[in-house]
Design an enzyme around this catalytic site. Structure first.
Site, PDB file in Angstrom:
ATOM      1  N   ARG A 307       0.853  -1.189   0.000  1.00 53.39           N
ATOM      2  CA  ARG A 307       0.000   0.000   0.000  1.00 53.39           C
ATOM      3  C   ARG A 307       0.885   1.233   0.000  1.00 53.39           C
ATOM      4  O   ARG A 307       1.827   1.345   0.778  1.00 53.39           O
ATOM      5  CB  ARG A 307      -0.905   0.025   1.245  1.00 53.39           C
ATOM      6  N   GLU A 336      -3.336   7.350  -6.435  1.00 58.05           N
ATOM      7  CA  GLU A 336      -3.193   6.629  -7.712  1.00 58.05           C
ATOM      8  C   GLU A 336      -4.241   7.101  -8.704  1.00 58.05           C
ATOM      9  O   GLU A 336      -5.431   7.129  -8.364  1.00 58.05           O
ATOM     10  CB  GLU A 336      -3.306   5.121  -7.473  1.00 58.05           C
ATOM     11  N   HIS A 355       0.581  -0.191 -10.350  1.00 60.73           N
ATOM     12  CA  HIS A 355      -0.211  -1.095  -9.522  1.00 60.73           C
ATOM     13  C   HIS A 355      -0.528  -2.399 -10.271  1.00 60.73           C
ATOM     14  O   HIS A 355      -1.686  -2.761 -10.473  1.00 60.73           O
ATOM     15  CB  HIS A 355      -1.507  -0.423  -9.064  1.00 60.73           C
TER      16      HIS A 355
END
Length: 619
Positions: A307, A336, A355
């Site tokens: 994270r 993000e 990601h």
């Protein structure tokens, strides 16, 4: 550590409302019915069998038995909205049970317009399921499925308030995330991304991109759960020396993999490489900051596929500029996508990916099937262990147990903060003292809340009545219970609750009994949870706010000395209690404070000669 939110007991009505909000999955009274099912991860209420082959069905008791329709009697299929791309295998499974509406890239307004005609919603990380979404659903939305692990994008409080079950898919992408972590580790060490860009730009810079070997280097795995342990396994295969930090990882499981569990400070100070696999919680938010970077070995290299919020990104840029951190490889960010002008993203010594941790074909299909099964099961009235909010507890039980529920959680939160070292918590014993017959005391709710207090503060797990035993078992935490009959009022369901943690070191040695186990005990007095015993010392402390525990020589003037230090630093004392075993020998001073003392304040308290040890705790 950030302060942990607590329940303040202004009134029985307010307390019960908050508990109902936390534990309910429906807005009307329900009862729970057990029915056989072959589903693999069904919850159990029996503490000796954390995983059962039963599942829970929610039944409205206001209807007669004949009015409860079986699936074959339901005329219309439910409607499931899928707002982000899902693997075809999962979609096929959904289509066998429901009408499926695949509408991608919905704006928040579009989602709110559609949701009122949907019974379930499946999202990934890009869709924000806010309170406004639940309000727009007007009570029809029964299930939200998160295709993945993290549920940061779902308003859990609103979901529970509106009677909507939230489920996730925590297991299917484990290997994919671990493989991506290893890929970034190797790419960073050998400057693969930078060399690739340079060569494609027409350059041939062999001397510029000399890397470092991983063989014989120390890798610290920060978070030894599913993904972290798989990263460790693969790093061992690359010839790395692997250490790990995780408060809950069983030491025997780590040893079996050739991994040593160590403290947080030991891990960050000795590692050549750090691989982060920690959940984002109040305790871990920006835990990698200027202070922690300053403790690291100069030239350390960091990988993060967990994270983004666990790293203070501005502090990381400073650490890169100073040379404390030689390189970083990041798959996740605080925001993000990150800003286009991000200094961190554009830093020459940083490798980034968008990601991609779970982005393999196999993982995507696995996640799709796992979340589809969970959503379909939930629509059929089943509750699996992947549920992250809980079923309703009967109001009469909540009314009687409400203050003891708060006591149980706070004892759990306090006890875990007393644990020191890297051995991890492997066992937990809860002792209930009551005047009632042991068979008349239902401890499921209390056990779940102690488990919640111990696991939640530094874990991504959301603990409730359904998944408490399952989550504890998955984390290697063995829970035992003992019911003791005492001479007290039978009007109260519980006289006291005692929490014992064996085979661990303690930050506060006075919390240890002669048997070497951390032991704390509490009671409810006038509706307020109180700490009544720590180790062998009797105290009487309200379990609210922040708590400073000091072991001291029992002599005059100690309260004044510590009080003066706190007052000089503008720290307000809310309550105080002193307990001792023998007069003029040793005593425990427990002080409640409204503010968190800074380092200087705590240092001055520690310099008081008569104080032998002290610890600060967030309740």
């Amino acid at each position: 550590m950030a302060a942990i939110p607590i329940f303040n007991p202004p009134s029985a009505t307010t307390t019960q409302a908050k508990l109902l909000s936390f534990f309910s999955t429906t807005t009307s009274p329900v009862s729970l019915r057990l029915s056989p099912s072959p589903r693999r991860y069904a919850p159990s209420f029996h503490h000796r069998s954390p995983v059962s082959t039963n599942v829970l069905k929610v039944v409205d008791p206001s209807l007669p038995k004949s009015s409860h329709p079986e699936p074959a009697d339901i005329p219309d299929k439910p409607t499931i909205l899928v707002s982000e791309k899902l693997g075809e295998a999962g979609l096929d499974l959904l289509r066998g049970h429901a009408h499926v509406d695949c509408s991608y890239d919905l704006s928040p307004d579009d989602l709110c317009q559609k949701i009122s005609s949907c019974d379930a919603l499946i999202v990934r990380s890009g869709t924000k399921v806010t309170r406004q979404v639940f309000e727009a659903a007007k009570g029809r939305l029964k299930v939200v499925g998160r295709a993945g692990v993290g549920i940061d994008n779902v308003d859990l409080q609103a979901a529970t308030e509106f009677g909507c079950l939230v489920v996730n898919a925590p297991t299917a992408n484990t290997i994919a995330a671990a493989e991506h972590g290893i890929a970034l580790l190797a790419a960073m060490a050998r400057n693969v991304a930078q060399a690739d860009a340079s060569t494609k730009a027409g350059k041939w810079e062999r001397n510029k991109y000399v890397g470092v070997s991983m063989v014989g280097k120390t890798l610290a795995v920060m978070g030894f759960g599913k993904v972290g342990s798989e990263v460790a396994r693969r790093a061992k295969g690359l010839g790395m020396n692997v250490i790990a930090h995780d408060p809950y990882a069983p030491a025997d499981r780590a040893r079996a993999m050739g991994v040593e569990l160590v403290s947080f400070d030991q891990a960050i100070s000795t590692a050549d490489f750090l691989s982060l696999h920690m959940p984002l919680t109040p305790a871990t938010s920006k835990v990698f900051n200027d202070e922690t970077f300053s403790k690291m070995k100069k030239g350390v290299r960091i990988v993060n596929v967990a994270r983004g919020g666990v790293i203070d990104e501005d502090a990381l840029v400073r650490a890169l500029e100073s040379g404390i951190v030689a390189q970083a490889a990041l798959d996740v960010f605080t925001k993000e996508p990150p800003p286009k002008d991000s200094k961190l993203v554009h830093h020459p010594n940083v490798t980034v990916t968008p990601h991609l941790g779970a982005s393999t074909k196999e993982a995507q299909e696995g996640v799709a099937i796992e979340i589809a099964e969970a959503v379909v099961g939930a629509l059929n009235g089943e509750l699996s262990a992947t549920a992250v909010n809980a079923p309703m507890v009967p109001p009469d039980v909540l009314s009687e147990l409400a203050p003891y529920v708060m006591l149980a959680e706070k004892l759990g939160r306090l006890s875990v903060q007393l644990v020191a070292g890297g051995s991890g918590i492997q066992a937990l014993k809860i002792v209930y003292k009551s005047a009632r017959d042991p068979d008349d005391l239902d401890t499921r709710l209390l056990r779940a809340m102690v488990t919640k207090g111990i696991i939640e503060p530094i874990s991504a797990s959301f603990i409730n009545l359904v998944n408490a035993d399952y989550t504890a078992k998955q984390k290697g935490l063995r829970i035992s219970e003992e019911r003791m009959t005492v001479d007290s009022s039978p009007e109260s369901p519980v006289h006291s609750i005692q929490v014992k943690i064996p085979n661990v070191d303690s930050k506060f040695a006075s919390a240890l009994t002669e048997n070497g186990e951390i032991s704390i005990e509490g009671q409810v007095k006038d509706g307020i949870p109180r700490l009544t015993c720590i180790g062998s010392f009797g105290v009487d402390v309200s379990l609210e706010g922040n708590l400073l525990l000091c072991r001291q020589v029992d002599q005059p003037g100690m309260i004044g000395q510590v009080g003066n230090i706190l007052g000089e630093h503008n720290v307000n004392v809310s309550f105080m209690s002193v307990g001792r075993t023998v007069r003029r020998k040793q005593a425990i001073m427990a002080i409640g404070v409204d503010e968190e003392p800074n380092r200087e304040t705590l240092r001055k308290i520690g310099e008081v000669k008569a104080i032998e040890e002290f610890v600060f705790l967030n309740l």
